[in-house]
Scaffold this motif. Structure first.
Motif, mmCIF file in Angstrom:
data_model
loop_
_atom_site.group_PDB
_atom_site.id
_atom_site.type_symbol
_atom_site.label_atom_id
_atom_site.label_comp_id
_atom_site.label_asym_id
_atom_site.label_seq_id
_atom_site.Cartn_x
_atom_site.Cartn_y
_atom_site.Cartn_z
ATOM 1 N N TYR A 63 0.889 -1.320 0.085
ATOM 2 C CA TYR A 63 0.274 0.240 0.299
ATOM 3 C C TYR A 63 0.902 1.511 0.273
ATOM 4 O O TYR A 63 1.969 1.068 0.893
ATOM 5 C CB TYR A 63 -0.938 -0.234 1.092
ATOM 6 N N SER A 65 1.455 4.918 1.006
ATOM 7 C CA SER A 65 0.717 5.658 2.490
ATOM 8 C C SER A 65 -0.355 6.769 2.764
ATOM 9 O O SER A 65 -1.694 5.876 3.209
ATOM 10 C CB SER A 65 1.928 7.008 2.767
ATOM 11 N N TYR A 68 -3.287 3.100 2.523
ATOM 12 C CA TYR A 68 -2.982 2.758 3.973
ATOM 13 C C TYR A 68 -3.694 3.223 5.200
ATOM 14 O O TYR A 68 -4.503 3.168 5.938
ATOM 15 C CB TYR A 68 -1.992 2.981 4.200
ATOM 16 N N GLN A 69 -3.631 4.509 4.937
ATOM 17 C CA GLN A 69 -4.260 5.680 5.382
ATOM 18 C C GLN A 69 -5.843 5.537 5.422
ATOM 19 O O GLN A 69 -6.599 5.371 6.654
ATOM 20 C CB GLN A 69 -3.766 6.765 5.918
ATOM 21 N N LEU A 100 4.795 -0.054 3.212
ATOM 22 C CA LEU A 100 3.647 -0.501 3.946
ATOM 23 C C LEU A 100 3.370 -1.933 3.558
ATOM 24 O O LEU A 100 2.898 -1.787 2.056
ATOM 25 C CB LEU A 100 2.820 0.447 4.197
ATOM 26 N N TYR A 101 3.030 -3.093 3.549
ATOM 27 C CA TYR A 101 2.248 -3.881 3.297
ATOM 28 C C TYR A 101 1.230 -4.527 4.673
ATOM 29 O O TYR A 101 0.704 -4.168 5.768
ATOM 30 C CB TYR A 101 3.220 -5.166 3.556
ATOM 31 N N PHE A 102 -0.334 -5.210 4.025
ATOM 32 C CA PHE A 102 -0.960 -5.621 4.848
ATOM 33 C C PHE A 102 -1.112 -6.683 4.491
ATOM 34 O O PHE A 102 -1.309 -6.568 3.244
ATOM 35 C CB PHE A 102 -1.758 -4.171 4.453
ATOM 36 N N THR A 109 -0.003 -6.277 9.713
ATOM 37 C CA THR A 109 1.033 -4.551 9.155
ATOM 38 C C THR A 109 2.440 -4.940 8.880
ATOM 39 O O THR A 109 3.060 -5.274 10.081
ATOM 40 C CB THR A 109 0.798 -3.564 9.286
ATOM 41 N N SER A 111 5.544 -2.602 7.928
ATOM 42 C CA SER A 111 6.287 -2.022 7.049
ATOM 43 C C SER A 111 8.139 -2.192 7.383
ATOM 44 O O SER A 111 8.821 -2.316 8.068
ATOM 45 C CB SER A 111 5.960 -0.126 8.351
#
Length: 213
Positions: A63, A65, A68-69, A100-102, A109, A111
Protein backbone atom coordinates in the motif's frame (compact mmCIF):
# COMPACT_ATOMS: atom_id res chain seq x y z
CA UNK A 1 24.99 4.47 15.62
CA UNK A 2 24.21 8.20 15.88
CA UNK A 3 22.39 9.27 19.02
CA UNK A 4 19.80 11.24 17.02
CA UNK A 5 18.97 8.19 14.94
CA UNK A 6 18.61 6.07 18.06
CA UNK A 7 16.13 8.56 19.49
CA UNK A 8 14.04 8.50 16.32
CA UNK A 9 14.09 4.71 16.21
CA UNK A 10 13.03 4.44 19.84
CA UNK A 11 10.10 6.75 19.09
CA UNK A 12 8.93 4.32 16.44
CA UNK A 13 9.32 1.32 18.70
CA UNK A 14 7.11 2.64 21.48
CA UNK A 15 4.24 4.15 19.48
CA UNK A 16 0.97 2.27 19.91
CA UNK A 17 -0.47 0.62 16.79
CA UNK A 18 -4.09 0.08 15.89
CA UNK A 19 -4.31 -3.68 15.30
CA UNK A 20 -5.33 -4.53 18.86
CA UNK A 21 -8.87 -3.28 18.21
CA UNK A 22 -9.50 -5.29 15.05
CA UNK A 23 -11.47 -8.50 14.92
CA UNK A 24 -9.74 -11.55 13.44
CA UNK A 25 -11.38 -14.86 12.57
CA UNK A 26 -10.60 -17.54 15.14
CA UNK A 27 -9.94 -20.15 12.45
CA UNK A 28 -7.31 -18.13 10.56
CA UNK A 29 -4.40 -20.41 9.60
CA UNK A 30 -1.36 -20.35 7.28
CA UNK A 31 1.74 -18.25 7.90
CA UNK A 32 0.79 -17.24 11.43
CA UNK A 33 1.19 -20.84 12.63
CA UNK A 34 4.66 -21.54 11.24
CA UNK A 35 7.26 -23.28 13.38
CA UNK A 36 11.04 -23.18 13.00
CA UNK A 37 11.11 -26.48 11.09
CA UNK A 38 8.29 -25.64 8.65
CA UNK A 39 8.85 -24.84 4.99
CA UNK A 40 7.71 -21.32 4.16
CA UNK A 41 5.91 -20.07 1.08
CA UNK A 42 5.68 -16.52 -0.14
CA UNK A 43 7.00 -14.15 -2.76
CA UNK A 44 9.66 -11.49 -3.19
CA UNK A 45 8.90 -7.78 -3.34
CA UNK A 46 11.43 -5.35 -4.77
CA UNK A 47 11.98 -2.11 -2.88
CA UNK A 48 12.74 -0.29 -6.08
CA UNK A 49 14.31 2.85 -4.64
CA UNK A 50 16.82 0.93 -2.53
CA UNK A 51 17.74 -2.24 -4.43
CA UNK A 52 16.43 -4.46 -1.63
CA UNK A 53 14.27 -7.58 -1.94
CA UNK A 54 11.99 -8.65 0.92
CA UNK A 55 10.20 -12.00 1.19
CA UNK A 56 6.66 -12.02 2.59
CA UNK A 57 3.72 -14.43 2.83
CA UNK A 58 1.60 -14.34 -0.33
CA UNK A 59 -1.30 -12.62 1.43
CA UNK A 60 0.56 -9.36 2.03
CA UNK A 61 -0.33 -6.52 -0.32
CA UNK A 62 1.67 -3.35 -0.76
CA UNK A 63 0.00 0.00 0.00
CA UNK A 64 1.05 3.59 -0.49
CA UNK A 65 0.88 5.80 2.60
CA UNK A 66 -2.35 7.36 1.31
CA UNK A 67 -3.94 3.97 0.55
CA UNK A 68 -2.92 2.63 3.95
CA UNK A 69 -4.44 5.57 5.79
CA UNK A 70 -7.67 5.12 3.82
CA UNK A 71 -7.64 1.47 4.88
CA UNK A 72 -7.13 2.46 8.51
CA UNK A 73 -10.01 4.89 8.30
CA UNK A 74 -12.32 2.04 7.27
CA UNK A 75 -11.10 -0.44 9.92
CA UNK A 76 -10.01 1.41 13.03
CA UNK A 77 -11.63 3.55 15.68
CA UNK A 78 -10.97 7.28 15.60
CA UNK A 79 -8.48 7.02 18.47
CA UNK A 80 -6.57 4.09 16.97
CA UNK A 81 -6.54 5.82 13.59
CA UNK A 82 -4.88 8.82 15.22
CA UNK A 83 -2.26 6.58 16.87
CA UNK A 84 -1.32 4.88 13.62
CA UNK A 85 -1.38 8.10 11.62
CA UNK A 86 1.10 9.58 14.09
CA UNK A 87 3.35 6.54 13.67
CA UNK A 88 3.22 6.86 9.87
CA UNK A 89 4.07 10.53 10.06
CA UNK A 90 7.12 9.74 12.20
CA UNK A 91 8.29 7.07 9.77
CA UNK A 92 7.86 9.30 6.73
CA UNK A 93 10.01 11.93 8.42
CA UNK A 94 12.96 9.55 8.70
CA UNK A 95 15.80 9.92 6.21
CA UNK A 96 15.17 7.08 3.78
CA UNK A 97 12.15 5.36 2.21
CA UNK A 98 9.06 3.80 3.76
CA UNK A 99 7.30 0.72 2.34
CA UNK A 100 4.00 -0.62 3.74
CA UNK A 101 2.34 -4.04 3.43
CA UNK A 102 -0.92 -5.32 4.93
CA UNK A 103 -2.61 -8.73 5.29
CA UNK A 104 -6.37 -8.15 5.37
CA UNK A 105 -7.16 -11.65 6.66
CA UNK A 106 -5.08 -11.50 9.83
CA UNK A 107 -5.08 -7.69 10.00
CA UNK A 108 -1.28 -7.64 10.17
CA UNK A 109 0.96 -4.75 9.12
CA UNK A 110 4.55 -5.02 7.86
CA UNK A 111 6.49 -1.79 7.50
CA UNK A 112 10.10 -1.31 6.45
CA UNK A 113 12.11 1.89 6.56
CA UNK A 114 15.42 2.15 4.75
CA UNK A 115 17.91 4.31 6.63
CA UNK A 116 21.43 5.69 6.15
CA UNK A 117 23.89 2.89 6.79
CA UNK A 118 25.25 2.58 10.32
CA UNK A 119 26.96 -0.36 12.02
CA UNK A 120 24.88 -1.86 14.80
CA UNK A 121 26.85 -3.19 17.76
CA UNK A 122 25.83 -5.04 20.89
CA UNK A 123 26.16 -1.89 23.00
CA UNK A 124 23.71 -0.14 20.65
CA UNK A 125 21.23 -3.00 21.03
CA UNK A 126 21.49 -2.82 24.82
CA UNK A 127 20.93 0.93 24.75
CA UNK A 128 17.93 0.57 22.45
CA UNK A 129 16.36 -2.07 24.67
CA UNK A 130 16.72 0.12 27.74
CA UNK A 131 15.17 3.10 26.00
CA UNK A 132 12.31 0.98 24.69
CA UNK A 133 11.56 -0.23 28.21
CA UNK A 134 11.48 3.32 29.56
CA UNK A 135 9.28 4.47 26.69
CA UNK A 136 6.83 1.63 27.21
CA UNK A 137 6.62 2.43 30.91
CA UNK A 138 5.71 6.03 30.12
CA UNK A 139 3.01 4.93 27.67
CA UNK A 140 1.60 2.42 30.20
CA UNK A 141 1.27 5.14 32.83
CA UNK A 142 -1.11 7.15 30.66
CA UNK A 143 -3.09 4.42 28.90
CA UNK A 144 -4.82 1.08 29.46
CA UNK A 145 -1.90 -0.68 27.81
CA UNK A 146 0.48 -3.17 29.39
CA UNK A 147 3.77 -4.09 27.66
CA UNK A 148 5.44 -7.47 28.10
CA UNK A 149 8.79 -8.26 26.49
CA UNK A 150 8.69 -11.69 24.86
CA UNK A 151 12.09 -11.78 23.14
CA UNK A 152 15.11 -9.51 22.78
CA UNK A 153 18.14 -10.62 20.76
CA UNK A 154 21.26 -9.29 19.08
CA UNK A 155 23.19 -11.39 16.57
CA UNK A 156 26.12 -10.62 14.31
CA UNK A 157 27.63 -14.11 14.02
CA UNK A 158 26.40 -14.81 10.47
CA UNK A 159 27.39 -11.51 8.90
CA UNK A 160 24.37 -9.19 9.21
CA UNK A 161 24.04 -7.27 12.46
CA UNK A 162 20.50 -7.91 13.71
CA UNK A 163 18.60 -6.49 16.66
CA UNK A 164 15.22 -8.09 17.34
CA UNK A 165 12.64 -7.39 20.02
CA UNK A 166 9.12 -8.76 20.45
CA UNK A 167 6.51 -7.25 22.76
CA UNK A 168 2.99 -8.28 23.65
CA UNK A 169 0.77 -5.23 24.12
CA UNK A 170 -2.31 -5.95 26.24
CA UNK A 171 -5.20 -3.51 26.15
CA UNK A 172 -6.81 -4.00 29.53
CA UNK A 173 -9.87 -1.93 28.58
CA UNK A 174 -10.79 -4.03 25.54
CA UNK A 175 -9.22 -7.31 26.71
CA UNK A 176 -7.28 -7.66 23.47
CA UNK A 177 -3.60 -8.21 22.69
CA UNK A 178 -1.25 -7.17 19.91
CA UNK A 179 2.23 -8.53 19.17
CA UNK A 180 4.87 -6.15 17.86
CA UNK A 181 8.07 -7.59 16.34
CA UNK A 182 10.81 -5.14 15.47
CA UNK A 183 14.07 -5.76 13.60
CA UNK A 184 16.94 -3.38 12.91
CA UNK A 185 19.37 -4.87 10.41
CA UNK A 186 22.69 -3.58 9.12
CA UNK A 187 24.42 -5.44 6.31
CA UNK A 188 26.08 -4.80 2.95
CA UNK A 189 26.33 -1.07 3.75
CA UNK A 190 22.56 -0.82 4.22
CA UNK A 191 20.41 -0.43 7.33
CA UNK A 192 16.68 -1.16 7.60
CA UNK A 193 14.10 -0.80 10.34
CA UNK A 194 11.26 -3.35 10.19
CA UNK A 195 8.10 -3.62 12.26
CA UNK A 196 5.55 -6.43 12.08
CA UNK A 197 2.36 -5.95 14.06
CA UNK A 198 -0.06 -8.86 14.37
CA UNK A 199 -2.82 -10.17 16.65
CA UNK A 200 -0.68 -13.31 17.09
CA UNK A 201 2.76 -14.24 18.37
CA UNK A 202 4.26 -15.10 14.98
CA UNK A 203 7.58 -16.79 14.15
CA UNK A 204 8.66 -14.55 11.29
CA UNK A 205 12.43 -15.11 11.20
CA UNK A 206 12.39 -17.50 8.17
CA UNK A 207 10.86 -14.76 6.01
CA UNK A 208 13.41 -12.27 7.27
CA UNK A 209 16.27 -14.61 6.44
CA UNK A 210 15.28 -14.59 2.76
CA UNK A 211 15.59 -10.83 2.51
CA UNK A 212 18.30 -9.66 0.12
CA UNK A 213 20.06 -6.45 1.18
Amino acid sequence: MKVTTIKITVLLLVVVTFQSCLNVANDVKSWIELNAEDEIFGKYHMLEDDGIKIYLPDVFKRYSSVEYQQLLDSLATKKDYEYESKRLKSMRELEGNLYLYFDETTRSTYSINTMPYMPLYKRDAQYLLGMIRLGNERVAENTDLKFTKITAKYNASNGPQIFKVVHRIDNEATQTSTFSTTYIISSNHKTVFINLTTPFDVYFDPFLQKMIL
